[in-house]
Enzyme design. Structure first.
Site, PDB file in Angstrom:
ATOM      1  N   GLY A   1      65.313  60.176  10.164  1.00  0.00           N
ATOM      2  CA  GLY A   1      63.912  60.148   9.816  1.00  0.00           C
ATOM      3  C   GLY A   1      62.995  61.074  10.961  1.00  0.00           C
ATOM      4  O   GLY A   1      63.272  62.210  10.726  1.00  0.00           O
ATOM      5  N   LYS A   2      62.300  60.529  11.564  1.00  0.00           N
ATOM      6  CA  LYS A   2      61.317  61.550  12.455  1.00  0.00           C
ATOM      7  C   LYS A   2      60.395  62.325  11.692  1.00  0.00           C
ATOM      8  O   LYS A   2      60.825  63.489  11.666  1.00  0.00           O
ATOM      9  CB  LYS A   2      61.949  62.388  13.391  1.00  0.00           C
ATOM     10  CG  LYS A   2      63.004  61.811  14.466  1.00  0.00           C
ATOM     11  CD  LYS A   2      63.503  62.954  15.149  1.00  0.00           C
ATOM     12  CE  LYS A   2      64.366  62.348  16.447  1.00  0.00           C
ATOM     13  NZ  LYS A   2      65.004  63.220  17.286  1.00  0.00           N
ATOM     14  N   HIS A   3      59.872  61.590  10.717  1.00  0.00           N
ATOM     15  CA  HIS A   3      58.916  62.217   9.773  1.00  0.00           C
ATOM     16  C   HIS A   3      58.013  61.262   9.115  1.00  0.00           C
ATOM     17  O   HIS A   3      58.211  60.141   9.287  1.00  0.00           O
ATOM     18  CB  HIS A   3      59.688  62.934   8.604  1.00  0.00           C
ATOM     19  CG  HIS A   3      60.801  62.017   7.751  1.00  0.00           C
ATOM     20  ND1 HIS A   3      61.848  62.323   7.755  1.00  0.00           N
ATOM     21  CD2 HIS A   3      60.204  61.373   7.133  1.00  0.00           C
ATOM     22  CE1 HIS A   3      62.527  61.354   6.925  1.00  0.00           C
ATOM     23  NE2 HIS A   3      61.291  60.729   6.578  1.00  0.00           N
ATOM     24  N   ALA A   4      57.023  61.507   8.571  1.00  0.00           N
ATOM     25  CA  ALA A   4      55.972  61.033   7.629  1.00  0.00           C
ATOM     26  C   ALA A   4      55.824  61.365   6.390  1.00  0.00           C
ATOM     27  O   ALA A   4      56.255  62.712   6.147  1.00  0.00           O
ATOM     28  CB  ALA A   4      54.736  61.063   8.402  1.00  0.00           C
TER      29      ALA A   4
END
Ligand code: TYD
Length: 133
Positions: free
Chosen positions: A48-51
């Site tokens: 992930g590490k995202h929006a």
């Protein structure tokens, strides 16, 4: 947290076992355009590490367990996904990180849009700036 919450799906169960049914715009709030799943994960890696600017998603751990850190820019929560009938709705503009995957983890994701790298925010400072606007 605004735009991020757990959903408990009904379990249709009998002596043969359990079943969960998901129907778009009935027990999930959007039209499902895409489904993907994450498996063969390593416990030590963070995904992930995202929006997303546009995307709404529901994450369901259909095997094993994992943890999800969700961050609205104002509030951070860590949620453990381990129940088969539990979905985590993550709406637009929520930073997410998936970690602590069990070896047998299969994380199913229902998504409201087709894959589009353009609508990802992968830089945390850019995310915080976008939340402020
Ligand atoms: P990535 O965004 O790094 O996964 P995660 O959010 O779990 O950290 O995606 C991994 C790879 O898969 C990357 O090359 C993009 C690709 N991908 C698709 O082609 N379609 C999709 O629907 C998704 C979610 C990813």
């Amino acid at each position: 947290m605004k735009n991020c919450y757990l959903i408990n799906f009904d379990i249709k169960g009998d002596e043969r076992g359990s079943l969960v049914a998901i129907e778009q715009q009935k027990n999930i709030s959007f039209e499902i355009k895409r489904i993907y799943y994450i498996f063969n994960t390593e416990k030590s890696f963070i995904r992930g590490k995202h929006a997303h600017r546009e995307l709404n998603q529901v994450l369901i751990c259909i095997s094993g367990n994992c943890k999800i850190k969700v961050d609205s820019g104002k509030e951070i929560k860590i949620i453990e996904l381990k129940e088969r009938n539990q979905g985590l709705f993550i709406g637009q503009m929520i930073w997410r990180e998936m970690f602590d995957f069990s070896a047998d983890c299969v994380l199913l994701v229902l998504a409201s849009e087709y894959y589009d790298e353009e609508e990802y925010i992968r830089d945390y400072d850019e995310f915080l700036k976008a939340v402020e606007q």
